[in-house]
Design an enzyme around this catalytic site. Structure first.
Site, PDB file in Angstrom:
ATOM      1  N   SER A 123       0.842  -1.189   0.000  1.00 22.10           N
ATOM      2  CA  SER A 123       0.000   0.000   0.000  1.00 22.10           C
ATOM      3  C   SER A 123       0.883   1.248   0.000  1.00 22.10           C
ATOM      4  O   SER A 123       2.100   1.158   0.129  1.00 22.10           O
ATOM      5  CB  SER A 123      -0.887  -0.007   1.240  1.00 22.10           C
ATOM      6  OG  SER A 123      -0.080   0.054   2.390  1.00 22.10           O
ATOM      7  N   TYR A 124       0.242   2.398  -0.094  1.00 19.58           N
ATOM      8  CA  TYR A 124       0.979   3.658  -0.159  1.00 19.58           C
ATOM      9  C   TYR A 124       1.891   3.801   1.060  1.00 19.58           C
ATOM     10  O   TYR A 124       1.433   3.691   2.200  1.00 19.58           O
ATOM     11  CB  TYR A 124      -0.017   4.821  -0.209  1.00 19.58           C
ATOM     12  CG  TYR A 124       0.628   6.133  -0.541  1.00 19.58           C
ATOM     13  CD1 TYR A 124       1.295   6.294  -1.752  1.00 19.58           C
ATOM     14  CD2 TYR A 124       0.572   7.204   0.331  1.00 19.58           C
ATOM     15  CE1 TYR A 124       1.907   7.497  -2.068  1.00 19.58           C
ATOM     16  CE2 TYR A 124       1.168   8.412   0.023  1.00 19.58           C
ATOM     17  CZ  TYR A 124       1.841   8.540  -1.177  1.00 19.58           C
ATOM     18  OH  TYR A 124       2.436   9.735  -1.492  1.00 19.58           O
ATOM     19  N   PRO A 125       3.186   4.010   0.834  1.00 18.89           N
ATOM     20  CA  PRO A 125       4.118   3.945   1.972  1.00 18.89           C
ATOM     21  C   PRO A 125       4.263   5.242   2.758  1.00 18.89           C
ATOM     22  O   PRO A 125       5.092   5.326   3.635  1.00 18.89           O
ATOM     23  CB  PRO A 125       5.445   3.574   1.307  1.00 18.89           C
ATOM     24  CG  PRO A 125       5.347   4.156  -0.060  1.00 18.89           C
ATOM     25  CD  PRO A 125       3.881   4.142  -0.448  1.00 18.89           C
TER      26      PRO A 125
END
Lengths: 762, 231
Positions: free
Chosen positions: A331-333
């Protein structure tokens, strides 16, 4: 309805990935003037708009750039202080013009602009930039954005079906920050460069002594710790330890007071213990205990763990995480959230990990009933979930070992979050002996649970304790009075620095790694592996400020502690104001105005007291015994030698009248054809590219330098070097030796460590 | 009430607190300064307050039981009890539970107006009427101890005291010159062992000594830690 929908992502990789999820095998068309941006065309049915033709393209980060009006751009065009109010203009960078043209072209005839930039403040701002460009060619365009935090297929489809409005407030917060960074950064950078550079020219790698409102507090933390280490005074302490043998087990009881710094006091107390002869068990407690599984993963935590366990610096970890996200594995880090939404189907994500060769069986175990809802942390940025794997990828499909390590960490962390806490039994025994309490603690690990998949945490059973009963008395087998010494704290490590920045509101999770990289790049700090001196070494990097870094922070502190730029206070206030804009409690204009006034005050004070700043810097850099107060006794450790050698090289550079000035200002690596090789050698060598890992005491200057010219310059520099320390007790020795690659200069200092400066010809 | 009776009343009151005023102090220092119309309870309070603010070597009566015995420093005596009450004043106090250097660091951070809460650096807000940096010392005062004190009795004899168990009112934030009354107190190897049962902090301070002690505290800590200031 139907019509044409123009979708724009923040970067080409996202455009391609999302386009493929929505359109299947989509056709990529070239964008005129810019090779690596593509337009993907396909048909898609959006619930709000029906069947549409979709053009999916992207920008490459920000489109706009702001700068001062041309009248103010040149360094000598105005007093730096004027930059606080000088007019600024927004324009599109030359290298972004083709991208902007593409958006204008595609916007014509479209009914809707659907923005797919990353869902964070920066992405929101980029979204408004895209909107402004598109509206120029098509003012009637409907504008909305997609809310997504990973590019897993179902998630993307869901985002495509549920467009939301752009968040104007977040975009405004970014706009405010950009303007403040420009004005404050430029004003201070120009001022301190113009004022200080003539004094430190020979020390300096670039022509600029840059200032950044996050950079300086970050540097401040490093300098602060440096002084704590340097100023540290070891002190002796004393303590009492009681040993008792029971049921053939030797038990050590530790003094509840820890240790005291007064020998007389400890002696008297010790005597009273001995006089008491018997000890009595005053507490005997066995209770279940557990080691909590970790919290869901945030960016800051990922960066800290990265330097601690993955042997990468925070910037590297983020870069890899970014790639893993772009490829659809995680997922978006960039997230502050450490709680999973209750509605999220975590089991499904766990299930995806079942095929894995390493942690697959563990994941399967979770699926077979071991699953446990993760702990809820206290932070929620309302934009992104905690970092988690969205798809399984076999290790062999990842690019390299670094990518594998980061992916593995993220998966293991996630599985640990979905597991049960580790369980054990703790035993606490306290005895009273004389007037004093001594205690011992035992741990028996009963169920490892999450620890099985999360090797980054350690929790092991202690030695088993014999049975004690409350009120039992015994004569201890042995009691001893011992002494010890306090030891200095270590230099700041990256996880500590990140934690400090986080706690003090310096930068956001998205930018901390950049600020750290920046102060390294500016040669304000250097890093080296921790534990080098003792030979151990954990792979953790520690930060040591350079002479220049120390001088800058000390200088600003001397101008005024209250609002010193080396302290986090001013920046923290600014960060809070950004949040206030996002929350709608204040406006962009008010914030810009308020922050500028605060910084202007510091600016005025600094220029008025510029001599205070100079006074700190002059002795450090110019005196024959600078930097870092050179003398033989100080020359025993490496970081000073590093300062020394860079001084040496810069003097070499400075001495040379034949240098092309352009070479000094040229960015290393960009203009190597034109630049004087020796100058370049010195410019690039400022930090020596860090000590080599194999033999940290040896510095290798591996640059493309003509052997003949280089030798002469270095010889001259070394003579200077030698003269510098002629007063030293054991002056350094040096010798040069021609080698096949060029030549090698080695010098030895009092500590016997040899240091190489090698130049290889090309 | 005549002055003899008045002196008697006040002495009785002070004795009940363990403080035995010298007749000289009472008759030539204290009584001449009071207004005869002042009610007795207020006079008693005033006398106590003045005594606590005085240097007891000048103001207290020396009787065998109200001062340390002559062999108080005899370190061969493993332990003994002194019945007292012995009134002493604090001349020095040190936290021996923390390294001196860490105390210096805390003092310097306070001077810069910073305190730390965990990892967060907090700018301490100075009190409007901060006086003599009382706020800056507040944090340091909260330190754990135990403490080592220098106690002086009415004859001017100095003895070390160690806080064996935490005593209310004892801390590096306490005033120098503060009066402590010891009753049935344990002395081991010439050192007074302070415990709540045998120690009562009466308070007060000796203004000049207190100020000098505060000002010199950092330097004393530094030199005790073995730091010599570089040029």
């Amino acid at each position: 309805m139907g019509g044409r929908i123009l979708c724009v992502a923040e970067k080409p990789s996202i455009a391609r990935a999302v386009a493929q999820h929505l359109g299947g095998q989509v056709q990529a068309r070239n964008v005129p003037g810019i090779q690596w941006v593509k337009n993907y065309e396909f048909n898609y049915t959006f619930p709000p708009w029906g069947a549409c033709t979709v053009i999916f393209t992207s920008v490459a980060g920000h489109l706009h750039t702001i700068d001062f009006d041309t009248r103010y751009r040149s360094w000598n065009s105005c007093q730096p202080g004027q930059l606080f109010d000088a007019p600024v203009v927004t324009s599109i960078d030359d290298d972004k013009k083709a991208i902007a043209r593409n958006i204008e072209t595609q916007a014509r005839g479209a009914r809707t602009l659907f923005i797919w930039t990353d869902c964070d403040r920066e992405g929101e701002h980029i979204g408004t930039e895209i909107r402004d460009v598109a509206l120029k060619s098509n003012p009637r365009l409907e504008v909305c954005r997609a809310r997504f935090s990973n590019i897993e297929r179902a998630h993307v489809v869901n985002a495509a079906r549920n467009p939301v409005p752009l968040d104007e407030r977040q975009a405004n917060a970014v706009a405010a920050r950009i303007e403040l960074d420009l004005r404050i950064g430029a004003a201070f950078t120009r001022m301190q460069t113009l004022q200080l550079r003539p004094m430190v020219e020979q020390m300096l790698e670039s022509k600029v002594i840059s200032y950044g409102s996050c950079q300086f507090p970050t540097l401040g933390f490093v300098v602060d710790r440096y002084f704590r280490v340097k100023n540290f005074v070891p002190e002796q302490f004393w303590h009492i330890r009681v040993m008792h043998r029971k049921d053939d087990i030797d038990v050590t009881f530790n003094w509840k007071r820890g240790h005291l710094f007064d020998r007389m006091a400890v002696t008297i107390i010790f005597e009273r213990c001995i006089m008491a002869r018997t000890a009595k068990v005053v507490k005997m407690q066995k209770k279940p205990t557990s080691k909590w599984k970790p919290l869901p993963l945030t960016t800051v935590e990922l960066q800290k763990m990265g330097s601690r366990f993955l042997r990468m610096d925070s910037q590297r970890v983020m870069k890899i995480a970014e790639e893993l996200y772009t490829k659809g594995w995680i997922s978006y880090p960039r997230t502050e959230t450490d709680q999973f939404d209750r509605g999220m189907d975590l089991r499904k994500l766990v299930e995806k990990q079942c095929p894995d060769g390493q942690w697959g069986p563990y994941a399967q175990g979770l699926m077979n009933g071991g699953f446990n809802q993760p702990r809820q942390g206290r932070n929620n940025d309302k934009a992104h979930p905690p970092i988690h794997p969205v798809n399984h990828v076999a290790a062999s499909h990842l690019r390299d070992d670094e990518e594998r390590r980061v992916y593995e960490f993220i998966v293991r962390r996630f599985l640990a979050c979905c597991s049960e806490d580790a369980r054990g039994e703790a035993t606490d025994v306290e005895i009273q002996y004389g007037t004093e309490i001594f205690r011992t603690h035992g741990l028996l690990v009963l169920q490892r649970n999450y620890l099985d998949v999360y090797p980054y945490d350690k929790w092991v059973s202690s030695q088993q304790l014999p049975n004690f009963t409350l009120g039992e008395t015994f004569e201890p087998t042995e009691a001893k009075m011992l002494d010890g010494k306090t030891t200095a704290p270590g230099f700041l490590t990256e996880p500590e620095l990140i934690a400090l920045m986080d706690a003090n509101g310096i930068g956001t999770d998205a930018t901390m790694a950049e600020h750290i990289a920046k102060i390294k790049e500016r040669a304000y700090v250097m890093t080296r592996p921790r534990g080098r001196a003792t030979g151990g070494g954990t792979g953790l990097q520690e930060f040591i400020p350079t002479t220049l870094g120390v001088a800058l922070i000390e200088g600003y502190d001397n101008v005024g502690f209250e609002t010193s730029l080396g302290k986090p206070f001013l920046r923290k206030e600014m960060e809070l104001l950004m949040k206030a804009i996002c929350a709608g409690t204040t406006t962009r204009n008010d914030v810009v105005h308020q922050s500028l006034e605060q910084y202007r005050e510091v600016f005025v004070r600094t220029t008025r007291q510029i001599n205070v700043l100079k006074e700190v810097i002059i002795p450090k850099i110019h005196s024959p015994s600078g930097p870092a107060r050179l003398n033989a006794s100080h020359l025993t450790n490496l970081e000073q030698l590093e300062g020394y050698t860079s001084l040496l090289l810069h003097d070499t550079l400075h001495d040379s009248s034949a240098l092309d000035p352009a070479a000094r200002v040229g960015r290393a690596g960009r203009s190597s054809e034109r630049a004087d090789p020796v100058a370049l050698c010195a410019i690039r060598g400022a930090g020596f590219g860090g000590p080599s890992v194999a033999n940290p005491a040896r510095h290798v200057l591996d640059r493309r330098t003509r052997a003949d010219a280089g030798t002469e310059h270095l010889r001259r520099g070394l003579r200077h070097f030698s003269a510098c320390v002629s007063s030293a007790r054991s002056p350094p020795q040096f010798g040069t030796e021609e080698t096949r690659e060029g030549f090698r200069v080695t010098f030895w200092c009092g500590d016997g460590a040899g240091h190489d400066v090698r130049s290889s010809g090309d | 009430m005549d002055s003899t009776n008045l002196a008697q009343e006040i002495t009785t009151h002070l004795l009940s607190r363990g403080l035995h005023p010298s007749p000289t102090w009472l008759t030539t220092t204290f009584l001449p300064t009071i207004r005869p119309t002042t009610p007795l309870p207020a006079l008693k309070q005033t006398a106590l307050f003045r005594l606590l603010a005085s240097d007891i070597t000048q103001t207290l009566q020396r009787t065998p039981s109200s001062v340390f015995p002559p062999d108080i420093h005899n370190a061969t005596i493993r332990e003994r009890r002194l019945a007292g009450p012995i009134a002493v004043q604090v001349l020095d106090i040190e936290d021996i539970g923390r390294s001196r250097w860490s105390q210096v660091e805390a003092l310097e951070a306070a001077e810069r107006g910073e305190t730390t809460k965990g990892r967060e650096i907090i700018r301490a807000v100075r009190a409007e009427d901060g006086g003599e940096g009382a706020d800056a010392d507040a944090d340091v005062a909260g330190s754990g101890g135990p403490h080592k004190l220098v106690l002086q009795d009415a004859q001017g004899v100095n003895v070390f005291g160690i806080e064996l168990t935490a005593v209310e009112g004892v801390g590096v934030g306490m005033n120098i010159g503060a009066k402590i009354v010891l009753r049935d107190v344990l002395v081991a190897r010439g050192v007074v062992l302070l415990e709540p049962g045998s120690v009562k902090v009466e308070g007060g301070k000796i203004e000049g000594v207190h100020k000098a002690w505060r000002e010199g505290r950092k330097e004393r800590l530094k030199s005790a830690a073995g730091i010599t200031e570089r040029g």
